[in-house]
Design a protein around this motif. Sequence first.
Motif, PDB file in Angstrom:
ATOM      1  N   GLU A  78      61.477  36.341 -37.500  1.00 17.98           N
ATOM      2  CA  GLU A  78      60.282  35.531 -37.253  1.00 17.98           C
ATOM      3  C   GLU A  78      60.612  34.043 -37.119  1.00 17.98           C
ATOM      4  OE1 GLU A  78      57.867  36.452 -40.565  1.00 17.98           O
ATOM      5  OE2 GLU A  78      57.317  38.465 -39.842  1.00 17.98           O
ATOM      6  N   ASP A  79      61.634  33.578 -37.854  1.00 15.21           N
ATOM      7  CA  ASP A  79      61.902  32.145 -37.919  1.00 15.21           C
ATOM      8  C   ASP A  79      62.919  31.656 -36.895  1.00 15.21           C
ATOM      9  OD1 ASP A  79      60.167  32.123 -40.007  1.00 15.21           O
ATOM     10  OD2 ASP A  79      61.726  32.126 -41.566  1.00 15.21           O
ATOM     11  N   THR A  80      63.685  32.559 -36.307  1.00 17.89           N
ATOM     12  CA  THR A  80      64.741  32.118 -35.410  1.00 17.89           C
ATOM     13  C   THR A  80      64.172  31.386 -34.202  1.00 17.89           C
ATOM     14  OG1 THR A  80      66.643  32.828 -34.120  1.00 17.89           O
ATOM     15  CG2 THR A  80      64.778  34.312 -34.166  1.00 17.89           C
ATOM     16  N   VAL A  81      64.940  30.392 -33.723  1.00 20.71           N
ATOM     17  CA  VAL A  81      64.481  29.603 -32.578  1.00 20.71           C
ATOM     18  C   VAL A  81      64.901  30.237 -31.256  1.00 20.71           C
ATOM     19  CG1 VAL A  81      64.464  27.438 -33.860  1.00 20.71           C
ATOM     20  CG2 VAL A  81      66.557  28.167 -32.663  1.00 20.71           C
ATOM     21  N   ILE A  82      65.651  31.297 -31.331  1.00 18.72           N
ATOM     22  CA  ILE A  82      66.069  31.979 -30.107  1.00 18.72           C
ATOM     23  C   ILE A  82      65.411  33.342 -30.036  1.00 18.72           C
ATOM     24  CG2 ILE A  82      68.309  30.822 -30.019  1.00 18.72           C
ATOM     25  CD1 ILE A  82      69.520  33.336 -31.237  1.00 18.72           C
ATOM     26  N   GLY A  83      65.420  33.951 -28.869  1.00 19.44           N
ATOM     27  CA  GLY A  83      64.854  35.283 -28.705  1.00 19.44           C
ATOM     28  C   GLY A  83      65.801  36.324 -29.271  1.00 19.44           C
ATOM     29  N   LEU A  84      65.868  36.409 -30.610  1.00 14.05           N
ATOM     30  CA  LEU A  84      66.851  37.266 -31.249  1.00 14.05           C
ATOM     31  C   LEU A  84      66.634  38.735 -30.913  1.00 14.05           C
ATOM     32  CD1 LEU A  84      69.320  37.082 -33.015  1.00 14.05           C
ATOM     33  CD2 LEU A  84      67.858  37.293 -35.041  1.00 14.05           C
ATOM     34  N   ALA A  85      65.399  39.158 -30.825  1.00 11.60           N
ATOM     35  CA  ALA A  85      65.118  40.558 -30.503  1.00 11.60           C
ATOM     36  C   ALA A  85      65.635  40.903 -29.110  1.00 11.60           C
ATOM     37  CB  ALA A  85      63.619  40.824 -30.600  1.00 11.60           C
ATOM     38  N   ASP A  86      65.418  39.997 -28.154  1.00 12.17           N
ATOM     39  CA  ASP A  86      65.925  40.230 -26.799  1.00 12.17           C
ATOM     40  C   ASP A  86      67.447  40.245 -26.789  1.00 12.17           C
ATOM     41  OD1 ASP A  86      63.377  40.366 -25.813  1.00 12.17           O
ATOM     42  OD2 ASP A  86      63.301  38.266 -25.189  1.00 12.17           O
ATOM     43  N   TYR A  87      68.046  39.345 -27.563  1.00 16.30           N
ATOM     44  CA  TYR A  87      69.497  39.297 -27.632  1.00 16.30           C
ATOM     45  C   TYR A  87      70.069  40.593 -28.187  1.00 16.30           C
ATOM     46  CZ  TYR A  87      74.068  38.365 -29.669  1.00 16.30           C
ATOM     47  OH  TYR A  87      75.375  38.452 -30.029  1.00 16.30           O
ATOM     48  N   LEU A  88      69.479  41.095 -29.275  1.00 13.21           N
ATOM     49  CA  LEU A  88      69.982  42.327 -29.881  1.00 13.21           C
ATOM     50  C   LEU A  88      69.759  43.528 -28.971  1.00 13.21           C
ATOM     51  CD1 LEU A  88      68.891  41.810 -33.606  1.00 13.21           C
ATOM     52  CD2 LEU A  88      71.193  41.660 -32.626  1.00 13.21           C
ATOM     53  N   THR A  89      68.687  43.505 -28.207  1.00 15.37           N
ATOM     54  CA  THR A  89      68.467  44.573 -27.234  1.00 15.37           C
ATOM     55  C   THR A  89      69.602  44.608 -26.217  1.00 15.37           C
ATOM     56  OG1 THR A  89      66.066  44.404 -27.455  1.00 15.37           O
ATOM     57  CG2 THR A  89      66.899  45.475 -25.475  1.00 15.37           C
ATOM     58  N   GLY A  90      70.024  43.429 -25.762  1.00 15.17           N
ATOM     59  CA  GLY A  90      71.158  43.351 -24.852  1.00 15.17           C
ATOM     60  C   GLY A  90      72.440  43.829 -25.496  1.00 15.17           C
ATOM     61  N   GLU A  91      72.633  43.508 -26.786  1.00 14.55           N
ATOM     62  CA  GLU A  91      73.825  43.967 -27.502  1.00 14.55           C
ATOM     63  C   GLU A  91      73.858  45.492 -27.598  1.00 14.55           C
ATOM     64  OE1 GLU A  91      76.566  42.459 -28.956  1.00 14.55           O
ATOM     65  OE2 GLU A  91      75.936  40.753 -27.744  1.00 14.55           O
ATOM     66  N   VAL A  92      72.707  46.100 -27.854  1.00 16.58           N
ATOM     67  CA  VAL A  92      72.625  47.564 -27.914  1.00 16.58           C
ATOM     68  C   VAL A  92      72.993  48.173 -26.572  1.00 16.58           C
ATOM     69  CG1 VAL A  92      71.049  49.515 -28.165  1.00 16.58           C
ATOM     70  CG2 VAL A  92      70.938  47.611 -29.787  1.00 16.58           C
ATOM     71  N   ALA A  93      72.449  47.620 -25.500  1.00 19.53           N
ATOM     72  CA  ALA A  93      72.730  48.145 -24.163  1.00 19.53           C
ATOM     73  C   ALA A  93      74.207  48.027 -23.832  1.00 19.53           C
ATOM     74  CB  ALA A  93      71.888  47.402 -23.127  1.00 19.53           C
ATOM     75  N   ARG A  94      74.826  46.875 -24.156  1.00 18.84           N
ATOM     76  CA  ARG A  94      76.252  46.691 -23.885  1.00 18.84           C
ATOM     77  C   ARG A  94      77.105  47.659 -24.698  1.00 18.84           C
ATOM     78  NH1 ARG A  94      74.687  41.271 -23.023  1.00 18.84           N
ATOM     79  NH2 ARG A  94      74.606  40.849 -25.251  1.00 18.84           N
ATOM     80  N   SER A  95      76.714  47.873 -25.953  1.00 10.97           N
ATOM     81  CA  SER A  95      77.471  48.765 -26.813  1.00 10.97           C
ATOM     82  C   SER A  95      77.470  50.193 -26.270  1.00 10.97           C
ATOM     83  CB  SER A  95      76.888  48.736 -28.230  1.00 10.97           C
ATOM     84  OG  SER A  95      77.544  49.661 -29.068  1.00 10.97           O
ATOM     85  N   ILE A  96      76.307  50.667 -25.850  1.00 15.83           N
ATOM     86  CA  ILE A  96      76.208  52.028 -25.315  1.00 15.83           C
ATOM     87  C   ILE A  96      76.936  52.130 -23.981  1.00 15.83           C
ATOM     88  CG2 ILE A  96      74.597  53.749 -24.413  1.00 15.83           C
ATOM     89  CD1 ILE A  96      72.622  52.871 -26.568  1.00 15.83           C
ATOM     90  N   ALA A  97      76.812  51.110 -23.126  1.00  9.79           N
ATOM     91  CA  ALA A  97      77.489  51.132 -21.829  1.00  9.79           C
ATOM     92  C   ALA A  97      79.001  51.186 -22.004  1.00  9.79           C
ATOM     93  CB  ALA A  97      77.098  49.899 -21.013  1.00  9.79           C
ATOM     94  N   GLU A  98      79.531  50.438 -22.979  1.00  7.59           N
ATOM     95  CA  GLU A  98      80.973  50.469 -23.226  1.00  7.59           C
ATOM     96  C   GLU A  98      81.411  51.838 -23.725  1.00  7.59           C
ATOM     97  OE1 GLU A  98      84.474  48.132 -25.746  1.00  7.59           O
ATOM     98  OE2 GLU A  98      82.378  47.475 -25.897  1.00  7.59           O
ATOM     99  N   LEU A  99      80.615  52.447 -24.605  1.00  7.07           N
ATOM    100  CA  LEU A  99      80.950  53.775 -25.116  1.00  7.07           C
ATOM    101  C   LEU A  99      80.955  54.805 -23.993  1.00  7.07           C
ATOM    102  CD1 LEU A  99      81.482  55.676 -27.510  1.00  7.07           C
ATOM    103  CD2 LEU A  99      78.989  55.906 -27.755  1.00  7.07           C
TER     104      LEU A  99
END
Length: 215
Positions: A78-99
Amino acid sequence: VLNEIIVLVEEFGAFPANARNIQMKSDTLIIPRRVGGLQAYFVGENTSVGESDASWDRVQLVCKKTAVANRISSELLEDTVIGLADYLTGEVARSIAELVDTCAFQGTGISDHGGIIGACTKIVDGNHDAGVVTAATGNTSALTLDIDDLIATAGRLPLFARANAKWFVSPAVFAASVQRLGLVNNVGLAGGNTAANLASPTELRLLGYPVVFVH
């Protein structure tokens, strides 16, 4: 604090982007596959025709489930100044794509690879080597491959596979072999490459087929 995160990561997802995607109604699917066809014969007048049979086997598709787990406090979210949820969504996608790329290309059947044996592993197992080409004597690395080795590889491609054929190659191998050969072949009789030769981008095609980078 700047409201962005520097993300410098390699790109993955080459395999699913270039594979045939099939919709499945359950976690398994059986696809019949032709392994042998009918035989035509020359026959004379009033002569019986030799019989032949088509033969089939089947390919079984089995779904594999992948998942990524990450824990983050609601306060930080809630407090972060960046779109942390969007960032983590991208991290999940990259992780699965690499696997997926890792398993599809070089999986060895171990549990970490979901029991999947990748294309690069299977093609050298001794049972699936119809497309394997042995490079000329002394051509033992990307730096020593020559154009004849690449032409011989393309020549192994059956007609039914040519319409959608592509080269899957790492950027390092592409630079050391295809780009190197392109510059060498441009030398000609004029005494070497020009500045324009060296500055111009290399088209991501080889012998008429697209090149796809994969790690």
